[in-house]
Every structure is written in structure tokens, then in C-alpha cells.
Design a protein around this motif. Structure first.
Motif, PDB file in Angstrom:
ATOM      1  N   LYS A  55       0.845  -1.189   0.000  1.00 45.67           N
ATOM      2  CA  LYS A  55       0.000   0.000   0.000  1.00 45.67           C
ATOM      3  C   LYS A  55       0.883   1.241   0.000  1.00 45.67           C
ATOM      4  N   LEU A  56       0.664   2.116  -0.975  1.00 51.19           N
ATOM      5  CA  LEU A  56       1.402   3.362  -1.074  1.00 51.19           C
ATOM      6  C   LEU A  56       0.614   4.444  -0.354  1.00 51.19           C
ATOM      7  N   GLU A  57       1.178   5.000   0.691  1.00 46.00           N
ATOM      8  CA  GLU A  57       0.540   6.058   1.486  1.00 46.00           C
ATOM      9  C   GLU A  57       1.252   7.373   1.203  1.00 46.00           C
ATOM     10  N   GLN A  58       0.863   8.058   0.116  1.00 40.14           N
ATOM     11  CA  GLN A  58       1.540   9.295  -0.259  1.00 40.14           C
ATOM     12  C   GLN A  58       1.357  10.392   0.778  1.00 40.14           C
ATOM     13  N   ASP A  59       0.183  10.459   1.389  1.00 39.51           N
ATOM     14  CA  ASP A  59      -0.052  11.523   2.370  1.00 39.51           C
ATOM     15  C   ASP A  59       0.807  11.354   3.612  1.00 39.51           C
ATOM     16  N   GLU A  60       1.294  10.142   3.867  1.00 34.05           N
ATOM     17  CA  GLU A  60       2.152   9.878   5.018  1.00 34.05           C
ATOM     18  C   GLU A  60       3.599   9.581   4.594  1.00 34.05           C
ATOM     19  N   ASP A  61       3.876   9.680   3.296  1.00 34.49           N
ATOM     20  CA  ASP A  61       5.210   9.402   2.741  1.00 34.49           C
ATOM     21  C   ASP A  61       5.712   8.024   3.146  1.00 34.49           C
ATOM     22  N   GLU A  62       4.839   7.026   3.015  1.00 34.55           N
ATOM     23  CA  GLU A  62       5.184   5.669   3.421  1.00 34.55           C
ATOM     24  C   GLU A  62       4.719   4.644   2.395  1.00 34.55           C
ATOM     25  N   ILE A  63       5.374   3.497   2.451  1.00 28.08           N
ATOM     26  CA  ILE A  63       4.917   2.306   1.742  1.00 28.08           C
ATOM     27  C   ILE A  63       4.700   1.251   2.818  1.00 28.08           C
ATOM     28  N   GLU A  64       3.497   0.684   2.867  1.00 26.16           N
ATOM     29  CA  GLU A  64       3.188  -0.381   3.826  1.00 26.16           C
ATOM     30  C   GLU A  64       3.193  -1.716   3.092  1.00 26.16           C
ATOM     31  N   VAL A  65       3.841  -2.699   3.685  1.00 28.80           N
ATOM     32  CA  VAL A  65       3.967  -4.014   3.054  1.00 28.80           C
ATOM     33  C   VAL A  65       3.697  -5.095   4.088  1.00 28.80           C
ATOM     34  N   GLU A  66       2.838  -6.050   3.742  1.00 27.64           N
ATOM     35  CA  GLU A  66       2.660  -7.248   4.556  1.00 27.64           C
ATOM     36  C   GLU A  66       3.505  -8.343   3.927  1.00 27.64           C
ATOM     37  N   ALA A  67       4.314  -8.995   4.759  1.00 30.08           N
ATOM     38  CA  ALA A  67       5.238 -10.004   4.249  1.00 30.08           C
ATOM     39  C   ALA A  67       5.565 -10.991   5.360  1.00 30.08           C
ATOM     40  N   ARG A  68       6.543 -11.836   5.097  1.00 28.00           N
ATOM     41  CA  ARG A  68       7.097 -12.749   6.114  1.00 28.00           C
ATOM     42  C   ARG A  68       8.560 -12.380   6.316  1.00 28.00           C
ATOM     43  N   ASN A  69       8.987 -12.484   7.580  1.00 30.54           N
ATOM     44  CA  ASN A  69      10.388 -12.194   7.875  1.00 30.54           C
ATOM     45  C   ASN A  69      11.250 -13.438   7.670  1.00 30.54           C
ATOM     46  N   LYS A  70      12.528 -13.343   8.012  1.00 31.39           N
ATOM     47  CA  LYS A  70      13.485 -14.440   7.770  1.00 31.39           C
ATOM     48  C   LYS A  70      13.072 -15.754   8.415  1.00 31.39           C
ATOM     49  N   ILE A  71      12.383 -15.672   9.564  1.00 29.88           N
ATOM     50  CA  ILE A  71      12.002 -16.909  10.253  1.00 29.88           C
ATOM     51  C   ILE A  71      10.553 -17.317   9.972  1.00 29.88           C
ATOM     52  N   GLY A  72       9.916 -16.637   9.023  1.00 31.14           N
ATOM     53  CA  GLY A  72       8.601 -17.055   8.564  1.00 31.14           C
ATOM     54  C   GLY A  72       7.410 -16.409   9.247  1.00 31.14           C
ATOM     55  N   HIS A  73       7.636 -15.481  10.160  1.00 31.73           N
ATOM     56  CA  HIS A  73       6.515 -14.810  10.831  1.00 31.73           C
ATOM     57  C   HIS A  73       5.927 -13.718   9.945  1.00 31.73           C
ATOM     58  N   LYS A  74       4.601 -13.560  10.014  1.00 29.87           N
ATOM     59  CA  LYS A  74       3.935 -12.488   9.277  1.00 29.87           C
ATOM     60  C   LYS A  74       4.255 -11.157   9.953  1.00 29.87           C
ATOM     61  N   VAL A  75       4.599 -10.175   9.131  1.00 28.76           N
ATOM     62  CA  VAL A  75       4.911  -8.844   9.629  1.00 28.76           C
ATOM     63  C   VAL A  75       4.301  -7.790   8.709  1.00 28.76           C
ATOM     64  N   GLU A  76       4.076  -6.608   9.266  1.00 31.15           N
ATOM     65  CA  GLU A  76       3.682  -5.446   8.469  1.00 31.15           C
ATOM     66  C   GLU A  76       4.799  -4.429   8.620  1.00 31.15           C
ATOM     67  N   ILE A  77       5.352  -4.030   7.501  1.00 29.33           N
ATOM     68  CA  ILE A  77       6.519  -3.148   7.485  1.00 29.33           C
ATOM     69  C   ILE A  77       6.102  -1.812   6.880  1.00 29.33           C
ATOM     70  N   GLU A  78       6.536  -0.722   7.513  1.00 31.88           N
ATOM     71  CA  GLU A  78       6.333   0.610   6.955  1.00 31.88           C
ATOM     72  C   GLU A  78       7.692   1.169   6.575  1.00 31.88           C
ATOM     73  N   LEU A  79       7.802   1.566   5.296  1.00 38.84           N
ATOM     74  CA  LEU A  79       9.045   2.120   4.763  1.00 38.84           C
ATOM     75  C   LEU A  79       8.860   3.589   4.441  1.00 38.84           C
ATOM     76  N   ASP A  80       9.925   4.352   4.574  1.00 40.50           N
ATOM     77  CA  ASP A  80       9.916   5.739   4.116  1.00 40.50           C
ATOM     78  C   ASP A  80       9.840   5.722   2.594  1.00 40.50           C
ATOM     79  N   LEU A  81       8.950   6.505   2.039  1.00 41.93           N
ATOM     80  CA  LEU A  81       8.702   6.517   0.596  1.00 41.93           C
ATOM     81  C   LEU A  81       9.908   7.003  -0.200  1.00 41.93           C
ATOM     82  N   TYR A  82      10.763   7.793   0.408  1.00 45.08           N
ATOM     83  CA  TYR A  82      11.886   8.385  -0.317  1.00 45.08           C
ATOM     84  C   TYR A  82      13.213   7.681  -0.064  1.00 45.08           C
ATOM     85  N   THR A  83      13.441   7.238   1.170  1.00 42.64           N
ATOM     86  CA  THR A  83      14.739   6.646   1.502  1.00 42.64           C
ATOM     87  C   THR A  83      14.713   5.127   1.551  1.00 42.64           C
ATOM     88  N   GLY A  84      13.538   4.540   1.753  1.00 43.91           N
ATOM     89  CA  GLY A  84      13.436   3.096   1.900  1.00 43.91           C
ATOM     90  C   GLY A  84      13.758   2.624   3.307  1.00 43.91           C
TER      91      GLY A  84
END
Length: 92
Positions: A55-84
């Protein structure tokens, strides 16, 4: 010299005159923002996989991603839209 224009002619002319429409602009990310592909590649390089919701959140300058981490757990990650930079990680 007077010009006589019947009122019906004027109405008809206005009714068939071309109408200029201005469409709402399509919102796109600023040119210096990360693309979704770039953000996902950065996350893959950090060991995240199985991306489900992006999900691209332009008003908050973020990208939200649901994924799995290295050990397989579900996580929701928020990234800075410009720096990552990872801003938050929520574990499900």
C-alpha cells in the motif's frame, strides 16, 4: 445594421457546443520517491519474502507491506517513501 438571432438558435447553439472537461489528475508518486519494485527489492535483500499487501501512502510518505520475515513470521513493514528506511515493523 441590426443582426437578428432567434432565441431558439442561441439555445440550440449552446446545447451542441463542445464542452471542455477537466479530469481529476491521476495521483502518482513524486519522481524522487521509490517505486514499489525498488521497495520490494530492498526488503528482499533484508530477508523478507511472500509479499501479500502493498500500500502506497503518499499523504504519510510511506509504503506499507505485509510479508514474512526471515524466520517465517507475518509482519507489516512501513518504509519511508523516499529513503526506503524501515520505519516500523509490526508482528502478527
Amino acid at each position: 445594421m441590426k443582426l437578428f438571432v432567434p432565441s431558439g438558435f442561441l439555445v440550440l447553439t449552446l446545447a451542441i457546443a463542445p464542452v471542455v472537461c477537466i479530469a481529476d489528475p491521476v495521483h502518482t508518486a513524486p519522481t524522487n520517491a521509490l517505486t514499489v519494485q525498488q521497495a520490494l527489492r530492498m526488503l528482499q535483500d533484508q530477508g523478507y519474502y511472500d509479499f501479500k499487501k502493498i500500500k502506497l501512502e503518499q499523504d504519510e510518505d510511506e509504503i506499507e507491506v505485509e510479508a514474512r520475515n526471515k524466520i517465517g513470521h507475518k509482519v507489516e513493514i512501513e518504509l519511508d517513501l523516499y529513503t526506503g528506511q524501515v520505519l516500523t515493523i509490526e508482528h502478527d
